[in-house]
Design a protein around this motif. Structure first.
Motif, PDB file in Angstrom:
ATOM      1  N   SER A 182       0.828  -1.167  -0.166  1.00 26.34           N
ATOM      2  CA  SER A 182      -0.164   0.017   0.057  1.00 26.34           C
ATOM      3  C   SER A 182       0.790   1.290  -0.043  1.00 26.34           C
ATOM      4  CB  SER A 182      -0.757  -0.110   0.965  1.00 26.34           C
ATOM      5  OG  SER A 182      -1.536   1.172   1.609  1.00 26.34           O
ATOM      6  N   PRO A 183       0.271   2.468  -0.451  1.00 29.48           N
ATOM      7  CA  PRO A 183       0.893   3.511  -0.139  1.00 29.48           C
ATOM      8  C   PRO A 183       0.936   3.936   1.236  1.00 29.48           C
ATOM      9  CG  PRO A 183      -0.833   3.918  -2.008  1.00 29.48           C
ATOM     10  CD  PRO A 183      -1.067   2.442  -1.308  1.00 29.48           C
ATOM     11  N   CYS A 184       2.000   4.783   1.625  1.00 26.86           N
ATOM     12  CA  CYS A 184       2.023   4.825   3.031  1.00 26.86           C
ATOM     13  C   CYS A 184       2.407   6.242   3.499  1.00 26.86           C
ATOM     14  CB  CYS A 184       2.709   3.776   3.803  1.00 26.86           C
ATOM     15  SG  CYS A 184       2.839   3.742   5.404  1.00 26.86           S
ATOM     16  N   ILE A 185       1.922   6.829   4.562  1.00 27.25           N
ATOM     17  CA  ILE A 185       2.669   7.983   4.849  1.00 27.25           C
ATOM     18  C   ILE A 185       3.110   8.160   6.330  1.00 27.25           C
ATOM     19  CG2 ILE A 185       1.388   9.465   3.234  1.00 27.25           C
ATOM     20  CD1 ILE A 185      -0.741  10.017   5.353  1.00 27.25           C
ATOM     21  N   SER A 186       3.540   9.302   6.857  1.00 28.73           N
ATOM     22  CA  SER A 186       4.017   9.484   8.265  1.00 28.73           C
ATOM     23  C   SER A 186       5.158   8.441   8.590  1.00 28.73           C
ATOM     24  CB  SER A 186       2.843   9.421   9.175  1.00 28.73           C
ATOM     25  OG  SER A 186       2.422   7.794   9.520  1.00 28.73           O
ATOM     26  N   SER A 187       5.248   8.073  10.078  1.00 28.62           N
ATOM     27  CA  SER A 187       6.359   7.645  10.616  1.00 28.62           C
ATOM     28  C   SER A 187       6.096   5.933  10.335  1.00 28.62           C
ATOM     29  CB  SER A 187       6.538   7.848  12.029  1.00 28.62           C
ATOM     30  OG  SER A 187       5.508   7.491  12.923  1.00 28.62           O
ATOM     31  N   LEU A 188       4.872   5.756   9.892  1.00 33.46           N
ATOM     32  CA  LEU A 188       4.558   4.169   9.650  1.00 33.46           C
ATOM     33  C   LEU A 188       5.693   3.560   8.796  1.00 33.46           C
ATOM     34  CD1 LEU A 188       0.674   3.886   9.443  1.00 33.46           C
ATOM     35  CD2 LEU A 188       2.231   3.974  11.517  1.00 33.46           C
ATOM     36  N   CYS A 189       6.259   4.397   7.806  1.00 35.30           N
ATOM     37  CA  CYS A 189       7.140   3.765   6.865  1.00 35.30           C
ATOM     38  C   CYS A 189       8.375   3.815   6.962  1.00 35.30           C
ATOM     39  CB  CYS A 189       6.784   4.495   5.557  1.00 35.30           C
ATOM     40  SG  CYS A 189       5.126   4.947   5.307  1.00 35.30           S
ATOM     41  N   ASN A 190       8.655   4.328   8.200  1.00 35.16           N
ATOM     42  CA  ASN A 190      10.302   4.708   8.562  1.00 35.16           C
ATOM     43  C   ASN A 190      11.266   3.878   8.119  1.00 35.16           C
ATOM     44  OD1 ASN A 190       9.925   7.437   9.111  1.00 35.16           O
ATOM     45  ND2 ASN A 190       9.849   6.871  11.232  1.00 35.16           N
ATOM     46  N   LYS A 191      11.041   2.548   8.290  1.00 38.06           N
ATOM     47  CA  LYS A 191      12.011   1.614   8.241  1.00 38.06           C
ATOM     48  C   LYS A 191      12.156   1.056   6.899  1.00 38.06           C
ATOM     49  CE  LYS A 191       9.202  -2.343   9.894  1.00 38.06           C
ATOM     50  NZ  LYS A 191       9.097  -3.327  10.830  1.00 38.06           N
TER      51      LYS A 191
END
Length: 390
Positions: free
Chosen positions: A145-154
Motif C-alpha cells: 500500500s501507499p503509506c505516509i507518516s512515521s509508519l514507513c520509516n524503516k
C-alpha cells in the motif's frame, strides 16, 4: 480589467471543480459517518454482552428513512448522514430525558450494572475505533500500500503515489522511483531520508533515484509540515510498502496503530502552542475527499488515521465525550450517589456551547485556509502587469 476577469474566471472554474468533485465529497462524508457508526457499534456490542436494553440504533440523524426491528432493537437509516447513535436504556444523557427508556431502573438498565461493565460499555466505542485502525492498517500492509507518516520509516524510499502540484511532481519524480541518495549521500530507509532532508527545508537538494535500473539526478525544493513543535520535511509523495505475509502484516498493523496513537498524543500535548494545527469537520471532509482521488488504499489509510483521532478525542474527560461520561460514573461509584440532574445538565449545556463555538471558530479558520490555498494557487497563474499590458 484583465486581473478582475481572470479572478472571476478562476472562481467560476473552481465552483465547477467543486460540483465535479461532489461525488468524492459525498463519499468523504459517508466515510466519516461510517467511522462514527462503527464507534457507536462498539457501545452496542458491549450492551448486548452485558444484557443492557438498546431500544434503537440509527445510522445518521434526523427523520428516519428506513427502519427494521431485529430482536428488541430498532435499526434505522436516517436522513442526515453525519454519524449515528445507539439509545441505551437507563443512560441519563442530556437529550435523552424525553425518551421512554432514558430513566429505566430495571435489571436491563445501564444504571443498574456494575461499575466495570459501565466502563466497558462507555469505552466500547473507543476500543472499536482502535480495532478499525488496526484491521485497516494490517490489511494495507498485507496487500501492499501507499503509506505516509512515521509508519514507513524503516522501509526503502520507493515512491508510490505523487501529490498534484507537489515538490515531487515538479521535480519529475515518478511512481516506483527508488530514492538512493541525497546530495550524493546514500540513504538506508525513509527515516534516514527525512533526517538528511530536514536541514534543507525550503532549500533545493539533488536526489539520486533508481528508475528502471538506471540512476538519475533530480533537483527538488523541500517543503515542510508541522507535527507538534517539530518542522518536518515534505516532498508530497506516498511511499510504497510492499506486500507482507499475514503474520508480518498483523505485527506491522499493531506497530502502526501505536505510532498513530503516539503522534496524536504528541499533537494534543503541543496544541496550545500550535493552534494552526486545529482542523474541523470541513477540513477533515476535504482531506478525506481528496484522498479518494489518490485511490481506495489511501482513502482507507486516511479513515484509519481519523479513527485514531476519534478514539483519542473521546478519551478526553469532557461530558460530551466518552471520557466525560466515564468521569461522571466514576464519581458516582466513589461517592455512592449520582450527580444531581441539574448539575449534570448545566455541565453538559455549558460544554456543548463551548464546543459548538470552538467548532464554528475552527470551521471559519478552515474556510480561510482553503480559500488562501485556492487564491494563492490561482493568483500564481494570473498574468503580471507587464504581461497584461501586452
Amino acid at each position: 480589467m484583465n486581473l478582475i476577469l481572470s479572478l472571476f474566471t478562476n472562481l467560476g472554474s473552481n465552483l465547477l471543480s467543486i460540483l465535479y468533485n461532489l461525488p468524492m465529497i459525498f463519499l468523504g462524508i459517508i466515510g466519516l459517518c461510517l467511522l462514527v457508526v462503527f464507534h457507536e457499534f462498539g457501545h452496542f456490542i458491549f450492551c448486548k454482552i452485558f444484557n443492557v436494553y438498546t431500544p434503537s440504533f440509527s445510522i445518521g440523524f434526523g427523520p428516519r428513512l428506513f427502519e427494521k426491528k431485529i430482536g428488541d432493537t430498532v435499526f434505522a437509516i436516517s436522513a442526515i448522514p453525519l454519524g449515528g447513535y445507539v439509545e441505551i436504556a437507563g443512560a441519563q444523557e442530556v437529550g435523552q430525558g424525553d425518551q421512554t427508556h432514558a430513566h429505566d431502573k430495571n435489571s436491563r438498565a445501564f444504571s443498574q450494572k456494575p461499575y466495570w461493565q459501565k466502563m466497558l460499555i462507555i469505552f466500547g466505542g473507543v476500543l472499536f475505533n482502535f480495532i478499525f485502525t488496526y484491521l485497516a492498517l494490517s490489511l494495507l500492509f498485507y496487500l501492499g500500500s501507499p503509506c505516509i507518516s512515521s509508519l514507513c520509516n524503516k522501509y526503502p524510499a520507493i515512491v508510490s503515489i505523487i501529490g498534484k502540484n507537489s515538490p515531487a511532481e515538479k521535480a519529475g519524480l515518478k511512481s516506483n522511483d527508488k530514492i538512493i541518495a541525497v546530495n550524493n549521500i546514500k540513504i538506508d530507509n525513509i527515516k534516514h531520508l527525512n533526517k538528511l532532508l530536514t536541514p534543507y527545508i525550503d532549500k533545493t537538494v539533488t536526489l539520486k533515484v533508481n528508475r528502471d535500473g538506471k540512476e538519475e539526478n533530480l533537483d527538488i525544493k523541500i517543503a515542510s509540515h508541522k507535527v507538534g513543535n517539530e518542522l518536518r520535511p515534505e516532498i508530497g509523495a506516498y511511499w510504497l510498502v510492499k506486500p507482507m505475509t499475514l503474520k508480518n502484516a498483523l505485527i506491522a498493523g499493531f506497530k502502526g496503530t501505536m505510532d498513530m496513537i503516539s503522534e496524536m498524543l504528541k499533537s494534543l500535548k503541543n496544541l496550545s502552542s500550535n493552534r494552526e494545527q486545529l482542523g474541523g469537520p470541513l477540513l477533515v471532509i476535504t482531506q478525506l475527499s481528496q484522498s479518494i482521488g489518490l485511490g481506495w488504499k489511501v482513502f482507507i489509510f486516511m479513515l484509519a488515521f481519523i479513527s485514531i483521532n476519534l478514539a483519542v478525542l473521546n478519551i478526553i474527560p469532557l461530558p460530551i465525550f466518552d471520557g466525560g461520561q466515564a468521569l461522571f460514573y466514576t464519581i458516582e461509584a466513589i461517592t455512592g450517589k449520582p450527580l444531581s440532574d441539574r448539575l449534570r445538565y448545566n455541565i453538559h449545556y455549558f460544554t456543548w456551547i463551548a464546543v459548538i463555538l470552538l467548532v464554528i471558530y475552527i470551521t471559519y479558520k478552515d474556510i480561510l485556509k482553503l480559500g488562501n490555498r485556492f487564491f494563492k494557487t490561482k493568483t500564481e497563474q494570473l498574468p503580471t502587469n507587464a504581461e497584461s499590458k501586452k
